[in-house]
Design an enzyme around this catalytic site. Structure first.
Site, PDB file in Angstrom:
ATOM      1  N   ARG A 166     -23.954 -34.939  -9.465  1.00 15.71           N
ATOM      2  CA  ARG A 166     -24.467 -35.628 -10.469  1.00 15.71           C
ATOM      3  C   ARG A 166     -25.730 -35.235 -10.943  1.00 15.71           C
ATOM      4  O   ARG A 166     -26.596 -35.401  -9.893  1.00 15.71           O
ATOM      5  CB  ARG A 166     -24.387 -37.274 -10.247  1.00 15.71           C
ATOM      6  CG  ARG A 166     -22.961 -37.608  -9.443  1.00 15.71           C
ATOM      7  CD  ARG A 166     -22.827 -39.234  -9.490  1.00 15.71           C
ATOM      8  NE  ARG A 166     -21.558 -39.516  -8.594  1.00 15.71           N
ATOM      9  CZ  ARG A 166     -20.056 -39.641  -9.014  1.00 15.71           C
ATOM     10  NH1 ARG A 166     -20.028 -39.393 -10.559  1.00 15.71           N
ATOM     11  NH2 ARG A 166     -19.248 -40.231  -8.427  1.00 15.71           N
TER      12      ARG A 166
ATOM     13  N   ASP B 137     -10.433 -42.091 -11.040  1.00 18.28           N
ATOM     14  CA  ASP B 137     -10.282 -43.679 -11.418  1.00 18.28           C
ATOM     15  C   ASP B 137      -9.219 -44.009 -12.511  1.00 18.28           C
ATOM     16  O   ASP B 137      -8.895 -44.668 -12.879  1.00 18.28           O
ATOM     17  CB  ASP B 137     -11.759 -43.848 -11.731  1.00 18.28           C
ATOM     18  CG  ASP B 137     -12.747 -43.685 -10.719  1.00 18.28           C
ATOM     19  OD1 ASP B 137     -12.394 -43.924  -9.575  1.00 18.28           O
ATOM     20  OD2 ASP B 137     -14.065 -43.529 -11.094  1.00 18.28           O
TER      21      ASP B 137
ATOM     22  N   GLU C 126     -12.596 -51.679  -6.119  1.00 18.04           N
ATOM     23  CA  GLU C 126     -13.904 -51.815  -5.876  1.00 18.04           C
ATOM     24  C   GLU C 126     -14.935 -52.308  -6.731  1.00 18.04           C
ATOM     25  O   GLU C 126     -16.057 -52.782  -6.493  1.00 18.04           O
ATOM     26  CB  GLU C 126     -14.545 -50.572  -5.349  1.00 18.04           C
ATOM     27  CG  GLU C 126     -14.683 -49.530  -6.691  1.00 18.04           C
ATOM     28  CD  GLU C 126     -15.407 -48.293  -6.173  1.00 18.04           C
ATOM     29  OE1 GLU C 126     -16.021 -48.095  -5.198  1.00 18.04           O
ATOM     30  OE2 GLU C 126     -15.356 -47.286  -6.910  1.00 18.04           O
TER      31      GLU C 126
HETATM   32  O1  F6P Z   1     -15.579 -41.668  -9.990  1.00 16.35           O
HETATM   33  C1  F6P Z   1     -14.880 -41.310  -8.880  1.00 16.35           C
HETATM   34  C2  F6P Z   1     -15.553 -42.357  -7.503  1.00 16.35           C
HETATM   35  O2  F6P Z   1     -15.166 -41.691  -6.518  1.00 16.35           O
HETATM   36  C3  F6P Z   1     -15.408 -43.788  -8.065  1.00 16.35           C
HETATM   37  O3  F6P Z   1     -14.289 -44.304  -7.598  1.00 16.35           O
HETATM   38  C4  F6P Z   1     -16.631 -44.054  -7.145  1.00 16.35           C
HETATM   39  O4  F6P Z   1     -16.793 -45.772  -7.467  1.00 16.35           O
HETATM   40  C5  F6P Z   1     -17.743 -43.110  -7.152  1.00 16.35           C
HETATM   41  O5  F6P Z   1     -16.972 -42.037  -7.607  1.00 16.35           O
HETATM   42  C6  F6P Z   1     -18.271 -42.967  -5.826  1.00 16.35           C
HETATM   43  O6  F6P Z   1     -19.447 -42.201  -6.151  1.00 16.35           O
HETATM   44  P1  F6P Z   1     -20.211 -41.411  -5.267  1.00 16.35           P
HETATM   45  O7  F6P Z   1     -19.123 -40.278  -4.360  1.00 16.35           O
HETATM   46  O8  F6P Z   1     -21.302 -40.797  -5.692  1.00 16.35           O
HETATM   47  O9  F6P Z   1     -20.638 -42.591  -4.028  1.00 16.35           O
END
Ligand code: F6P
Length: 378
Positions: free
Chosen positions: A83, A144, A245
């Protein structure tokens, strides 16, 4: 070949492929398919490592058939993902475009979820591009399933299967102890994984953010579900509740409230209700992709690279039945009748409507679950 415009010998095309944001099973299938199709068209393929971060740092590697052989079976993404906050700024995107130009990359296939697709739209924004000719096409890949205008995103099916497998196991132990299990599943702000896996795992109830339920409504829903379960024959007294979540109320707080509501007024001789919480977390995002995700990744990537070769840009390839999208913003691919090339701006606008609950799709999902709520807990 109708839409294809590979190399005519004049300027050799060079296509970069990146995966960004949360990884999703089936991303490797998409990279593999895109690479192999491009090679057959005589196009040079560049793997951009770690998504947009790698693009703006020039982390490039050539991709040949040998690099992608076998990867279809692997979860995650062998190109790596990230990211990237810098990419949200104009200066970061300018640097990314400079790196692409320097490496001779004229087109990019961007594979990922909402953040990735928003990044793809910004990367080829005509106002930012100036005289640079950089084409960008996106593929929806996110467990998602929260991307607008695609029936399924790459990775969602695998995640759903992982959840169902986990819930089957939890059901065994829940049944043995007549316990209540609250199982929290990923999905960010979107309840799709919770909804679909609740049906496939025969859950007794499901809570998702789109329903906008208050804390007391949620607690009451659990109490009602438990009361119904207590009337069942012995073996099926287990209560399995899937919780998305993205709920405002944390699953652990819900557990505390539920235990208080169910046990506080119990008589001394009553058996107290026992509740357990399982947060599946990142387990849901990993694992070998299902056959469906391998096929979806391969199909979308095939159409994506054909579109890039034909000079299309600022589009997402959506997997959706023909005729279901507004014609002004989309057209079906001539290579695959289930794949549509959709304007990225329209995709992002529909995604925003899905997030704020005004999309007809979200209203329809909410309505279905209102209708079946009682049936779930029978
Ligand atoms: O968007 C995919 C996802 O796995 C979501 O389901 C979750 O909220 C988020 O990414 C978790 O992100 P990270 O791996 O950055 O903690």
């Amino acid at each position: 070949m109708a839409q294809s415009a590979g190399n005519d010998g004049a300027t050799r095309r060079k296509v970069g492929i990146l995966t960004s944001g949360g990884d999703a099973p089936g991303m490797n299938a998409a990279i593999r398919s895109a690479t192999k199709i491009l090679i057959t068209e005589g196009v040079e393929v560049v793997g951009i490592q770690h998504g947009y971060r790698g693009l703006l740092k020039g982390e490039f590697r050539p991709l040949g058939a040998a690099d992608v052989n076998g990867v279809i079976r692997d979860g995650g993404t062998f190109l790596g993902s990230a990211r990237c906050l810098e990419f949200l700024e104009r200066a970061g995107r300018d640097e990314a475009r400079r790196q692409a130009r320097r490496a001779g990359i004229d087109s990019i296939l961007a594979i990922g979820g909402n953040g990735t697709l928003a990044g793809a739209a910004a990367l080829c924004d005509p106002e930012e591009l100036g005289d640079q000719d950089l084409k960008v096409v996106g593929l929806p890949a996110s467990i998602d399933n929260d991307v607008g205008f695609t029936g399924m995103a790459i990775g969602t099916d695998t995640a759903m299967n992982t959840i169902v497998e986990a819930c089957d196991k939890i059901s065994d132990t829940a049944s043995a102890h007549d316990r209540i299990f609250l199982v929290e599943v990923m999905g960010r702000e979107c309840g799709y994984l919770a909804m679909t896996s609740s049906i496939a795992s025969a859950a007794d109830a499901v809570f998702f953010p789109e329903a906008n339920r208050s804390e007391s409504e949620l607690v009451q829903a659990v109490v009602t579900t438990v009361e119904r379960a207590r009337k069942r024959p012995q073996y099926s007294k287990r209560v399995l509740i899937i919780v998305a979540e993205g709920m405002d109320l944390s699953t652990n707080t819900l557990k505390e409230r539920v235990e208080f509501a169910l046990n506080d007024s119990a008589a001394e001789e009553d058996v107290l209700v026992e509740t357990r919480v399982t947060v599946l977390g990142h387990v849901v995002r990993g694992g070998r992709p299902t056959a469906f995700d391998r096929l979806l990744g391969s199909r979308l990537a095939h159409v994506g690279v054909r579109a890039l070769l034909a000079g299309e840009t600022r589009k997402m390839v959506g997997w959706i039945l023909p005729g279901q999208l507004p014609a002004e913003v989309s057209h079906p691919s001539e290579f695959d009748p289930y794949c549509n090339l959709i304007d990225l701006g329209a995709v992002l606008a529909e995604t925003a409507r899905m997030n704020d609950g005004t999309s007809p799709l979200v209203k329809w999902r909410r309505m279905i679950f209102e209708q079946i709520e009682e049936a779930l807990s029978l």
